[in-house]
Enzyme design. Structure first.
Site, PDB file in Angstrom:
ATOM      1  CB  CYS A  22       8.924  -9.055   3.691  1.00 41.99           C
ATOM      2  SG  CYS A  22       7.784  -7.507   3.724  1.00 41.99           S
ATOM      3  CB  CYS A  70     -13.118  27.348   7.042  1.00 38.57           C
ATOM      4  SG  CYS A  70     -11.851  27.621   6.403  1.00 38.57           S
TER       5      CYS A  70
END
EC number: 2.7.3.4
Length: 746
Positions: free
Chosen positions: A298, A661
């Site tokens: 890999c 918010c």
């Protein structure tokens, strides 16, 4: 007659000496895969696939390498096969040790990206484990006694042998014999026993399972890369007598050499590994490349191939929404308890160094020690700061810790930082609302995303509990001059006599019109700190009301959980599907338990839409092509009123409608158009002046913080607090009319 014996007869007949490596190549029964073109198509067409393979497997690469083979007969198709069948797999696998050079244009791009190689110039230093007599790492259990065990491993490839896709059964056995012989020759603390998987006794198998030493053939990514061909032939495990030194043969790499023990003594574990690999190097020649370091199956393991890790108890740290990003900041890669692609058990995670290429073994283990130490210290802080917090509320870092991170934000542009004074920190540090929300929760998104503008609240009570922090911030953001402000009562106006109509009858400038509001349902916490149970309950309340809508608003609710693929594709095509890819909302806690408790409702004509539990409890949206603001506004207000009959919205005489918010307080209304203004937008200063004068906000075509290269902008009202809904929509209408007038004159 075997392939080898037949070939040797031919060799003798023509009296030519051929190297045994060439015999291996010519006689290999290779992994059969589809054509490179077919595999590329599968990878490219799978929208779940975000791999580096997909990114760099271009048409030019396919054309260049479709007929190319390595000296061992390997193909690029074998390398990428696993990505075609495992969309979650990030990287390709090398078919053999020569693939990195044979398919260099492909692999170099992947390697440079994955390993974050500066300027794409791949290079690796000579191997250096350091002076093993003068290592100075502290025991990692010094930091809270959280480390269960420590492990250091590396992979090695024996020169002359391929990887899974290009190994025959015969050469795999030959390789096993070569390695096991070298292991049998080890002495001292490394002396042990080799257990071949082929013909393993049940007694040995049970013992290896109980010791967690036995590797298995159940990883789909490795399977489709050719890692399990001829299983279990040619594979085995070597263990020393003390069971703290282990070697896997022919699992993913030719050998995985592992040193391990309980606790956090990294020096002892590292030294044992380094001594062993130097001893094995005397009898085995390992493949090494001056650019890539030690060669592995890999690409992630190239370089040192060294992975130093601990199993650590970090339940609070791991529950943070940006856990992986925090780990990455410290150069650490987190995995589940049983390795890659597994889940954690009991809050125990495998934490290891991420970098392997471009540094020495000593550098890698030093980075791991520093990074893990920082994470363990943070876990200790989290445990202390969140003592007594209500069950289900997201753990949060200490306020002082987050305030330090927030110092990277602009004090002029970031309201979160601007009003977080030392006095505010002192006053509110450790203070919680009734349900557990803290000021730390609120500023968290800004601490990790310094471009974020406003904090996010956890419940309506935050606005009273943390009033001395939020009120000055709210006044500044909304341009309210009176600190004793009071938002006017909701006023939608006479929907039959609105002061605006179609803002662009010619259709030359406005692409579409959209008006939305946020709404919070009374007595529910906000999505940022809400528990999973309450999230599901809230979804039931809202979806029930939506399903009861009639007339123009009647439609269908689509829960995100277990969504049908055909529904998902249609919602994506309609651009209705919200995602979990905003780091600001993520770090506020807005994506916890994703996708549970979330969904989308739209009417039959797709002009009325409701998002459930995205940032707010509800985002109610009305939209259509063209500039007919009156029609869009009327549809929205009628929809809000219909939904409001089934539930009570959180509202305050001071703040208006309460939202997560602070920027959306008041009307919570955002009325917008997609406006084509290429001439005006080419003069940014003039555009900013118009926006400031008419209290408008201009966003790029793809939302906040994006650009608009073709001059199409999202123009919306900026003010939400201190004016009515009707005034907010009218303000936007007047500003857009002025922009169109200016664009015509340029």
């Amino acid at each position: 007659m075997t392939c080898t014996s037949a070939f040797i007869k031919v060799v003798r007949f023509i009296q030519v000496v051929i190297d045994t490596r060439e015999i291996r190549s010519l006689c290999t029964i290779r992994m059969q895969v589809e054509s490179l073109q077919n595999l590329q198509a599968k990878i490219r067409n799978d929208e779940r696939n975000h791999s580096l393979t997909k990114k760099y497997l271009t048409d030019d690469i396919v054309k260049k390498y479709q007929a190319t083979k390595t000296s061992l007969g390997g193909t690029l198709a074998q390398c990428v096969n696993t990505n075609a069948y495992n969309p979650g797999a990030l990287l390709p696998r090398s078919c053999d040790l020569n693939a990195y050079e044979t398919f260099r244009d492909f692999f170099d791009a992947v390697i440079a990206d994955y390993h974050k190689v500066p300027d794409g110039k791949i290079q690796h230093p000579k191997s250096n484990f350091g002076d093993l007599k003068s290592l100075s790492f502290t025991d990692l259990n010094t930091y809270g006694n959280l480390v269960v065990s420590t492990r250091v491993r590396l992979g090695r490839t024996v020169e002359g042998f391929g990887f899974g896709p290009t190994l025959t059964k015969e050469t795999r056995i030959e390789l096993e014999n070569k390695i096991s012989t070298a292991l049998h020759n080890l002495s001292g603390e490394y002396e042990g026993t080799y257990y071949p998987l082929t013909g393993m006794s049940e007694e040995d198998r049970i013992k290896l399972v109980n010791d967690h030493f036995l590797f298995r053939n159940d990883d789909n990514v490795l399977r489709d890369a050719g890692g399990y061909i001829d299983w279990p032939t040619g594979r085995g495990i070597f263990i020393n007598k003390q069971k703290n030194f282990l070697v896997w043969i022919n699992e993913e790499d030719h050998i995985r050499v592992i040193s391990m023990q309980k606790g956090g003594d990294l020096i002892a574990v590292y030294k044992r590994l380094a001594d062993a690999i130097q001893e094995l190097s005397k009898s085995l020649k390992f493949a090494f490349n001056d650019r890539l370091g030690f060669i592995t199956f890999c690409p992630s393991n190239l370089g040192t191939t060294l992975r130093a890790s601990v199993h650590a108890k970090i339940p609070m740290l791991a529950s943070l929404p940006n856990f992986k990003e925090i780990c990455e900041k410290h150069g650490i890669q987190p995995r589940g308890t049983h390795g890659e692609h597994t889940e954690s058990v009991g809050g125990i995670y495998d934490l290891s160094n991420k970098r392997r290429l471009g540094l020495t073994e000593l550098d890698a283990v030093t980075e791991m020690h520093s990074g893990v130490r920082a994470l363990l210290e943070l876990e200790v802080m989290l445990q202390e700061y969140n003592k007594g917090a209500p069950e289900g509320v997201m753990p949060v870092e200490p306020l002082t810790y987050l305030a330090k991170l927030l110092e990277g934000a602009s004090i002029e542009k970031c309201y979160t930082r601007k009003y977080l004074t030392p006095e505010i920190i002192k006053k509110y540090d450790g203070k919680r609302t009734t349900h557990g929300a803290t000021l730390a929760h609120m500023i968290r998104n800004g601490a990790y995303n310094n471009r974020s503008i406003c904090p996010r609240t956890g419940e309506a009570e935050c606005y009273s509990t943390f009033i001395d922090y939020l009120d000055p911030l709210i006044c500044d953001y909304h341009g309210v001059k009176d600190s004793a402000f009071k938002h006017p009562a909701p006023t939608f106006g006479d929907l039959s006599k609105l002061p605006f109509g179609d803002l662009d009858p010619t259709g030359k400038f406005i692409v579409s019109t959209r008006v939305r509001v946020g709404r919070s349902v009374e007595d529910f916490l906000f999505p940022t700190i809400m528990s999973k149970t309450d999230r599901i309950k809230l979804e039931q309340v809202i979806s029930g009301a939506l399903k009861g809508l009639t007339g123009e608003h009647a439609g269908t609710y689509y829960p995100l959980t277990d969504m049908k693929e055909e529904d998902r594709k249609q919602l994506v095509e309609d651009h209705f599907l919200f995602k979990n890819d905003d780091p600001v909302l993520r770090d506020a806690g807005g994506y916890r338990d994703w996708p549970v408790g979330r969904g989308i409702f739209h009417n039959n004509s797709k002009t009325f839409l409701v998002w459930v539990c995205e940032e707010d409890h509800m985002r109610i949206i009305s939209m259509q092509q063209g500039g007919n603001l009156a029609a869009v506004y009327k549809r929205l207000i009628e929809g809000i009123n219909a939904i409001g009959k089934s539930m009570k919205f959180a509202h305050s005489d001071k703040y208006g409608y309460i939202t997560c918010c602070p920027s959306n307080l008041g009307t919570s209304m955002r009325a917008s158009v997609l406006l084509k203004i290429p001439k005006l937008s080419s003069q940014p200063k003039k555009l900013d002046e118009i926006c400031a004068k008419y209290m408008l906000q201009a966003r790029g075509l793809y939302g906040e913080h994006t650009e608009s290269p073709d001059g199409t902008y999202d123009i919306s009202n900026k003010r939400r607090l201190g004016l009515t809904e009707l005034q907010a929509a009218h303000e936007m209408a007047e500003g857009v009319a002025k922009m169109i007038e200016i664009e015509k004159g340029l």
